[in-house]
Design a protein around this motif. Sequence first.
Motif, short mmCIF file in Angstrom:
data_model
loop_
_atom_site.label_atom_id
_atom_site.label_comp_id
_atom_site.label_asym_id
_atom_site.label_seq_id
_atom_site.Cartn_x
_atom_site.Cartn_y
_atom_site.Cartn_z
N VAL A 118 0.87 -1.18 0.00
CA VAL A 118 0.00 0.00 0.00
C VAL A 118 0.90 1.23 0.00
CG1 VAL A 118 -1.73 1.29 1.31
CG2 VAL A 118 -1.80 -1.21 1.28
N ARG A 122 -1.48 6.61 1.88
CA ARG A 122 -2.72 6.43 1.14
C ARG A 122 -3.85 5.85 1.97
NH1 ARG A 122 -2.23 5.42 -4.46
NH2 ARG A 122 -4.41 4.79 -4.35
N CYS A 125 -6.59 1.74 0.98
CA CYS A 125 -6.47 1.74 -0.47
C CYS A 125 -6.60 0.31 -0.94
CB CYS A 125 -5.10 2.30 -0.82
SG CYS A 125 -4.52 1.86 -2.46
N PRO A 126 -7.62 0.02 -1.69
CA PRO A 126 -7.79 -1.37 -2.11
C PRO A 126 -6.56 -1.87 -2.85
CG PRO A 126 -9.62 0.01 -2.85
CD PRO A 126 -8.60 0.92 -2.27
N LEU A 127 -6.18 -3.07 -2.50
CA LEU A 127 -5.04 -3.69 -3.15
C LEU A 127 -5.49 -4.02 -4.56
CD1 LEU A 127 -2.36 -4.61 -1.84
CD2 LEU A 127 -3.38 -6.87 -1.69
N THR A 128 -4.80 -3.47 -5.55
CA THR A 128 -5.29 -3.71 -6.92
C THR A 128 -4.73 -5.00 -7.52
OG1 THR A 128 -3.61 -2.10 -7.51
CG2 THR A 128 -5.91 -1.36 -7.64
N GLY A 129 -3.45 -5.20 -7.30
CA GLY A 129 -2.84 -6.40 -7.89
C GLY A 129 -3.14 -7.64 -7.07
N SER A 153 -10.85 -4.83 -1.09
CA SER A 153 -10.16 -6.00 -1.64
C SER A 153 -9.98 -7.11 -0.61
CB SER A 153 -8.82 -5.62 -2.26
OG SER A 153 -8.05 -4.91 -1.32
N LYS A 156 -11.84 -10.33 -1.35
CA LYS A 156 -11.25 -11.21 -2.36
C LYS A 156 -10.11 -12.04 -1.78
CE LYS A 156 -8.78 -9.34 -5.76
NZ LYS A 156 -8.57 -8.24 -6.67
N HIS A 157 -9.39 -11.46 -0.81
CA HIS A 157 -8.18 -12.11 -0.34
C HIS A 157 -8.33 -12.83 1.00
CE1 HIS A 157 -6.09 -10.24 -3.59
NE2 HIS A 157 -6.30 -9.02 -3.15
#
Length: 574
Positions: A118, A122, A125-129, A153, A156-157
């Motif tokens: 991150v 920030r 902040c959603p983890l994009t990768g 995110s 998802k994880h």
Amino acid sequence: RQAAFRTDLSVLLDQVGTGKESLSFMKRRIRRLAQQWATAANRLDAKLEQQWRDQKKILVHVGFLTEESGDVFSPKVLKGGPLGEMVQWADILTALHVLGHNLKISMSVKELQGFLGVPPGRGSCPLTGPLPFDLIYTDYHGLQQIKQHMGLSLKKHKCHIRVIDTFGTEPAYNHEEYATLHGYRTNWGYWNLNARQYMTMFPHTPDNSFMGFVSEELNETEKRSIQQNKVNNMAVVYGKEASMWKLQQGKESFLQILHKYMEVHGTVYYETQRPPEVPAFVKNHGLLPQHELQQLLRKAKLFIGFGFPYEGPAPLEAIANGCIFLQPKFNPPHSSLNHEFFRGKPTSREVFSQHPYAEQYIGRPHVMTVDYNNSVEFDSAIKEIMRTKVEPYLPYEYTCEGMLERVHAYIQHQDFCAPEPPFIPANLSRKGSAGGSRMMGPLFVPLPNTTALGWASNVTAPSAWPPLSSLRLLVSQEGQSCVDACQSAGFICEPAHFRFINNKEALRRLDVQCEVVDSEINHILPAFSVVRQECGLQREPLLFSCAGHSPKYRRLCPCRDFRHGQVALCRDCL
Ligand code: U2F
């Protein structure tokens, strides 16, 4: 990549960092047990016979030690505060390192952000990768911090997360909507994880995974010398904080009775004067470093608990050093419903003594559980202890090898990310019988092999872990949980197997008479009511619960076998 066992702990010691008493405590422990870990690694390496082990990328984020969570434990390390959690984290870190995984350790939110990628400043902040780790071990504090920094995110994880949770979280408290609607409200629950993602200090409820910790193991020479040097009339009191001694102040104090027969020692923290709670006849050594406590326990015959702390590591250390552990029975049992300490914890487990694991899994002659209000019973227990000879004993699951074996098995086999083989929705039928003519069939149906499971044939099971071969289907008594039902038949409840028995075929197999077979969201299902001839199957897999029970219902219980001394693993689990 293949993971290779490590016996050198210097890299780990550097990673743990410095600057806090809690970290120094953990490092002292890691150094002290280094040789034991190395021996255990070599033994397990040989036992696994070149079995392939994936090297995982693992993040360990110790939430309760972060400044952001208030870190209330570190300042108490030298003052008699809880050390159990530090013992466990030190051992988890060591186990993961020794098993050869690629480890990152974070003890602050800043480090957490760095490891998760991150960008600084920030905030959320959603983890994009993709997640840069295969596994994240944390605790409830850490989970909250991870949520703050991963934002949406997290959903998802979250299958990669494991939550170290001392006393455990039962499914009913974990399921957000269900807990809210049905009064399972706590400060902690509501995460909608698979309940096996919570990992406990003792094997409390099999709904969670048992992580544990280790205790020192003795070789034969040490065992012999301990037995020769035992002082038959020496007792050590369990309780390093003065407040724990308040529990002994009563009408006829059991401590007075003990003192009639034995010399009483304590390791109670004090600043300048003896704490008023500790009677003058007690030889108080003050809080001792772990290795000095071990030396004291080696001489003592008796380690005696006053009822608090609950379920800590010290009784196992005492028993491993050849003491008999004497503890109070709780009648009525303590739980989140009637005791301040458990209030707000996401479990309704009833605790029948100070250390239920010691009582149930170890027992006599190493452990005696008595009613402290009954001075006759107490008195005769002390006399019996002075007469009894015991050998130092440590259950395999609390040895370094046992912990490595268990953690290895979890890491290689537990996968909460893979899509579950399709959950079989119940074949609903109304006003039909599930089969059989008798009211209640055999209580216990052994299922010798997977091919015999015709009724579960539409489930893809070859990859199931624990393997399906370990499943034993059983019916509980009315009001009995599957934890107790399996246990009373010599098995253990296995929540991973619920999905195979949550169907009409299982009811038919058991000759259950069903006027109605319904599918509902309720943590006691699958279950049936004998009187009403109503059968219920589970609609929400997150609510499969070994712990659940209800007075009018008999439950369908998925039990499994287990290895002697390693209850977390079935016979074919390695
Ligand atoms: C438990 O926490 P505690 O820290 O109170 O558990 P204990 O069984 O008392 O001991 C933890 C460690 O403290 C060490 C001892 C144990 O490994 O070797 N110790 C020591 O170094 N010097 C001494 O003089 C005495 C003990 C439990 F673990 C926590 O999870 C709970 O929160 C807590 C409350 O129930 O009980």
